[in-house]
Every structure is written in structure tokens, then in C-alpha cells.
Design an enzyme around this catalytic site. Structure first.
Site, mmCIF file in Angstrom:
data_model
loop_
_atom_site.group_PDB
_atom_site.id
_atom_site.type_symbol
_atom_site.label_atom_id
_atom_site.label_comp_id
_atom_site.label_asym_id
_atom_site.label_seq_id
_atom_site.Cartn_x
_atom_site.Cartn_y
_atom_site.Cartn_z
ATOM 1 N N TYR A 1 1.027 -1.386 -0.085
ATOM 2 C CA TYR A 1 0.052 0.011 0.172
ATOM 3 C C TYR A 1 0.838 1.248 0.038
ATOM 4 O O TYR A 1 1.978 1.323 0.256
ATOM 5 C CB TYR A 1 -0.986 -0.208 1.307
ATOM 6 C CG TYR A 1 -0.264 0.325 2.477
ATOM 7 C CD1 TYR A 1 0.609 -0.628 3.126
ATOM 8 C CD2 TYR A 1 -0.548 1.599 3.235
ATOM 9 C CE1 TYR A 1 0.934 -0.151 4.448
ATOM 10 C CE2 TYR A 1 -0.079 1.963 4.346
ATOM 11 C CZ TYR A 1 0.758 1.186 5.011
ATOM 12 O OH TYR A 1 1.444 1.223 6.331
ATOM 13 N N ARG B 1 8.267 4.226 -4.904
ATOM 14 C CA ARG B 1 8.210 2.973 -3.682
ATOM 15 C C ARG B 1 7.210 1.898 -3.849
ATOM 16 O O ARG B 1 7.572 0.835 -3.586
ATOM 17 C CB ARG B 1 8.051 3.959 -2.452
ATOM 18 C CG ARG B 1 8.251 2.992 -1.067
ATOM 19 C CD ARG B 1 8.087 3.774 0.125
ATOM 20 N NE ARG B 1 6.858 4.219 0.372
ATOM 21 C CZ ARG B 1 6.674 5.095 1.317
ATOM 22 N NH1 ARG B 1 7.500 5.270 2.474
ATOM 23 N NH2 ARG B 1 5.252 5.427 1.580
ATOM 24 N N ARG C 1 -7.096 -20.578 -1.445
ATOM 25 C CA ARG C 1 -6.225 -20.490 -0.682
ATOM 26 C C ARG C 1 -4.903 -21.751 -0.714
ATOM 27 O O ARG C 1 -5.225 -22.662 -0.579
ATOM 28 C CB ARG C 1 -6.661 -20.505 0.826
ATOM 29 C CG ARG C 1 -5.708 -20.172 1.983
ATOM 30 C CD ARG C 1 -6.545 -20.127 3.347
ATOM 31 N NE ARG C 1 -5.291 -19.760 4.308
ATOM 32 C CZ ARG C 1 -4.550 -20.428 4.908
ATOM 33 N NH1 ARG C 1 -4.651 -21.819 4.774
ATOM 34 N NH2 ARG C 1 -3.726 -20.100 5.967
ATOM 35 N N LYS D 1 6.743 -1.850 1.948
ATOM 36 C CA LYS D 1 5.380 -1.397 2.358
ATOM 37 C C LYS D 1 4.155 -2.211 2.429
ATOM 38 O O LYS D 1 3.212 -1.831 1.621
ATOM 39 C CB LYS D 1 5.028 0.132 1.839
ATOM 40 C CG LYS D 1 4.225 0.800 2.842
ATOM 41 C CD LYS D 1 4.205 2.330 2.525
ATOM 42 C CE LYS D 1 3.130 3.176 3.187
ATOM 43 N NZ LYS D 1 3.268 3.153 4.620
ATOM 44 N N GLU E 1 11.875 2.776 14.069
ATOM 45 C CA GLU E 1 11.142 3.779 13.543
ATOM 46 C C GLU E 1 9.835 3.855 14.503
ATOM 47 O O GLU E 1 9.599 2.850 15.337
ATOM 48 C CB GLU E 1 10.986 3.505 12.075
ATOM 49 C CG GLU E 1 10.217 2.302 11.880
ATOM 50 C CD GLU E 1 9.841 2.048 10.358
ATOM 51 O OE1 GLU E 1 9.741 3.149 9.848
ATOM 52 O OE2 GLU E 1 9.633 0.733 9.921
ATOM 53 N N LEU F 1 10.906 1.398 7.199
ATOM 54 C CA LEU F 1 10.521 1.953 5.836
ATOM 55 C C LEU F 1 11.137 3.198 5.576
ATOM 56 O O LEU F 1 11.351 4.083 6.147
ATOM 57 C CB LEU F 1 9.026 2.172 6.078
ATOM 58 C CG LEU F 1 8.473 2.369 4.538
ATOM 59 C CD1 LEU F 1 8.075 1.182 3.853
ATOM 60 C CD2 LEU F 1 7.070 3.207 4.778
HETATM 61 N N1 PDD Z 1 2.863 4.948 7.403
HETATM 62 N N2 PDD Z 1 7.521 3.793 8.826
HETATM 63 C C1 PDD Z 1 6.174 3.216 8.623
HETATM 64 C C2 PDD Z 1 6.372 1.902 9.166
HETATM 65 C C3 PDD Z 1 5.350 3.677 8.233
HETATM 66 O O1 PDD Z 1 3.995 3.008 7.964
HETATM 67 C C4 PDD Z 1 5.288 4.924 7.636
HETATM 68 C C5 PDD Z 1 4.029 5.524 6.646
HETATM 69 C C6 PDD Z 1 6.293 5.798 7.541
HETATM 70 C C7 PDD Z 1 6.396 6.986 7.036
HETATM 71 O O2 PDD Z 1 6.546 6.876 5.385
HETATM 72 P P1 PDD Z 1 6.108 8.066 4.739
HETATM 73 O O3 PDD Z 1 6.689 9.515 5.153
HETATM 74 O O4 PDD Z 1 6.302 7.500 3.197
HETATM 75 O O5 PDD Z 1 4.454 8.433 5.101
HETATM 76 C C8 PDD Z 1 7.456 5.113 8.088
HETATM 77 C C9 PDD Z 1 1.473 5.645 6.519
HETATM 78 C C10 PDD Z 1 1.519 7.209 6.928
HETATM 79 C C11 PDD Z 1 0.420 4.853 7.255
HETATM 80 O O6 PDD Z 1 0.503 3.488 7.427
HETATM 81 O O7 PDD Z 1 -0.585 5.246 7.328
#
Ligand code: PDD
Length: 287
Positions: free
Chosen positions: A33, A52, A100, A150, A183, A208
Site C-alpha cells: 500500500y 516506492r 487459498r 510497505k 522507527e 520503511l
Molecule cells: N505510514 N514507517 C512506517 C512503518 C510507516 O508505516 C510509515 C507511513 C512511515 C513514513 O512513511 P511516509 O513518510 O512515506 O508516509 C515510516 C503511513 C502514513 C500509514 O501507514 O498510514
């Protein structure tokens, strides 16, 4: 106004949108996603999000369901049809529906599922949150070894955020087995140490590679602000002068409390505020 959701070629009312019960996203989290900020009705950093997305899909060998241009048109249409000025647009691609079975379905037997939805965010509320700063709780990082992809496999993040929320915190900072912050559960983590040095963990399999993080690097070079990319410990974070998170949903969001301890003077730090105010000067806007 009825919200409109894109699912596999159709724009459907929110309540009627759905995917197959044997979708591999549903059964195996076999899906990728992206979440992009919508600012003034414009997409923020579309190119980096698409880069990405393609990379994540490539790592899982899920084909891009259509051209980037066609995906961009869907994003725009969903934003427009939901009249989102300030908010987020969400795009999910799964390997598709198949009986499945763990291995990938045979090539050509299934098509990727594509879902896109957009949501308004209360900008004033988010600004108020940034004015006060957020609280963070540290939690063990129990995720897998490829956090650079992601995927929608977000249960560890859900559990960490739930534990944080139970403690009155808005984000969880995940801690690796050596005691270093990887993170946030849905954001990248940054601190400014007592000497004023800005520190964040380098990209790699443990985090990420945030699009917001990447665009903030551009802000730093424009502003001649040095950055040290290295892991930092929970103790370092707690004794930092400033702390913040970056994500598409909050851009640069100050952190003022970690595990109940005030960071700096307990208010958003000067550098953090400066970076927040400069952030949109360095992003790509597209309509
Ligand atoms: N989350 N690290 C993780 C584990 C994340 O899920 C996200 C983003 C980030 C920041 O990435 P970016 O700057 O590209 O949004 C770092 C999104 C916003 C979400 O899951 O809603």
C-alpha cells in the site's frame, strides 16, 4: 456526500465497495500500500510514492496493475470525487484472489486487486496537535526482516499503537533487540541531541524508507542543516533536546513525551518547528 471508492475498475459507493473473500491481501497480507498526503487538493510527492510502490511490488513480484500514469489518474479521480482538499489518499495492490494456497498462484491465473480511497483530515485539528506535540511509548519491534517493503502486514504496528493509546500516547517507537529505535509504528523517528545534532536511523531492511523522510533530507540540504544517520537508543531519545516523527499523514510532527518523560522543555523544539514550517517548500505538488 457519499464517499466513492475505486475497486478494480469501478467507482463505488463506500458501503458497496468490497473485494473477494479469497483475496490474498485478506488471507495472507500479500499486498502493498501507499498513503499520500493531499494538500490544497494536490497530491504531495507522487513520484516518490509511485517509485516506492513499484519497488515494494517488485520485491514481492506482484505486477504493477497498470501504468503509473493510469494509477495517477485514479488517485486524482478519487481525490476529486470525494472533494478532498486536505487529507490522504490510500492505494492498495494485492496479488489478487485465488483458492487459498501459500505459494504464488500460477502466472496468468489471477490479476492484482487495486483499491483506492481518499479521506479528509481536519487540518486545524492536526495543526493544534503539532502545536502541542505528541506523546510516544516505546515497544519491542516484533516485525519481520523486510520492513523496507510497505506491506499491509501491520499487526505488530496495530498492537504497538494500541498499547501506546492505552498509555495516552499517539505513536509507538519500536525498539530492536539491541535497544535502538528502529522507527515509529507508522512513521520515521528523529531526535536532536543535547549538542543540537539531528539524528535519524539510516534506511535499510529495518525501517520503511519514508517519502516524508526523503523530502525532509532535501529541506536539510537547502537549509544547510547537518544530519547524522545512525541508530539511536531509547536512553538517547529520552534525554534528547527535541524529537519528532515524519509521515505522509502528519508531515513533521513534534514529540514532547517519551514513556511519560518530557523531551527538552516539554514543548515542540525550535528545529522541529522550523522543519515543519519549511517542509512543503521541498515537496512535489501535482494536480
Ligand atoms: N505510514 N514507517 C512506517 C512503518 C510507516 O508505516 C510509515 C507511513 C512511515 C513514513 O512513511 P511516509 O513518510 O512515506 O508516509 C515510516 C503511513 C502514513 C500509514 O501507514 O498510514
Amino acid at each position: 456526500m457519499t464517499r466513492v471508492v475505486y475497486v478494480n475498475g469501478r467507482y463505488l459507493p463506500y458501503a458497496e465497495a468490497g473485494v473477494h473473500v479469497e483475496d490474498r491481501g485478506f488471507q495472507f497480507a500479500d499486498a502493498i500500500y501507499e498513503v499520500c498526503e493531499v494538500n490544497g487538493g494536490r497530491l504531495v510527492d507522487e513520484t516518490r510514492h509511485m517509485d516506492r510502490l513499484e519497488r515494494s511490488l517488485g520485491e514481492l513480484r506482484i505486477p504493477l496493475p497498470m501504468s503509473r500514469r493510469a494509477l495517477g489518474l485514479i488517485l486524482r479521480k478519487v481525490i476529486r470525487r470525494n472533494r478532498v482538499e486536505t487529507g490522504l489518499v490510500y492505494l492498495q495492490v494485492t496479488r489478487g484472489a485465488a483458492p487459498r494456497d501459500f505459494p504464488f498462484p500460477a502466472a496468468g491465473t489471477t490479476n492484482p486487486t487495486l483499491v483506492c480511497l481518499a479521506r479528509r483530515v481536519d487540518g486545524a485539528k492536526r495543526e493544534a496537535r503539532a502545536e502541542g506535540g505528541i506523546a510516544v511509548k516505546t515497544m519491542p519491534d516484533i516485525r519481520w526482516g523486510r520492513c523496507d517493503i510497505k506491506t499491509v502486514m501491520l499487526l505488530p504496528a496495530v498492537l504497538a499503537k494500541e498499547a501506546a493509546a492505552a498509555d495516552g500516547a499517539q505513536e509507538a517507537w519500536l525498539v530492536d533487540s539491541d535497544g535502538f529505535i528502529t522507527e515509529g509504528a507508522s512513521s520515521n523517528a528523529w531526535i536532536v541531541d543535547k549538542a543540537g545534532t539531528l539524528i535519524t536511523r539510516p534506511t535499510g531492511n529495518a525501517i520503511l524508507p519514508g517519502v516524508t523522510r526523503r523530502s525532509l533530507l532535501d529541506v536539510l540540504s537547502r537549509e544547510n542543516i547537518p544530519l547524522v544517520e545512525r541508530p539511536f537508543s531509547v536512553d538517547e531519545a529520552i534525554s534528547a533536546r527535541e524529537a519528532f516523527i515524519t509521515s505522509a499523514s502528519g508531515t513533521v510532527m513534534p514529540v514532547v513525551r517519551i514513556n511519560g518523560v518530557s523531551i527538552g522543555n516539554g514543548y515542540p523544539g525550535d528545529l522541529t518547528r522550523r522543519l515543519r514550517s519549511k517542509f512543503h517548500q521541498a515537496v512535489e505538488f501535482s494536480r
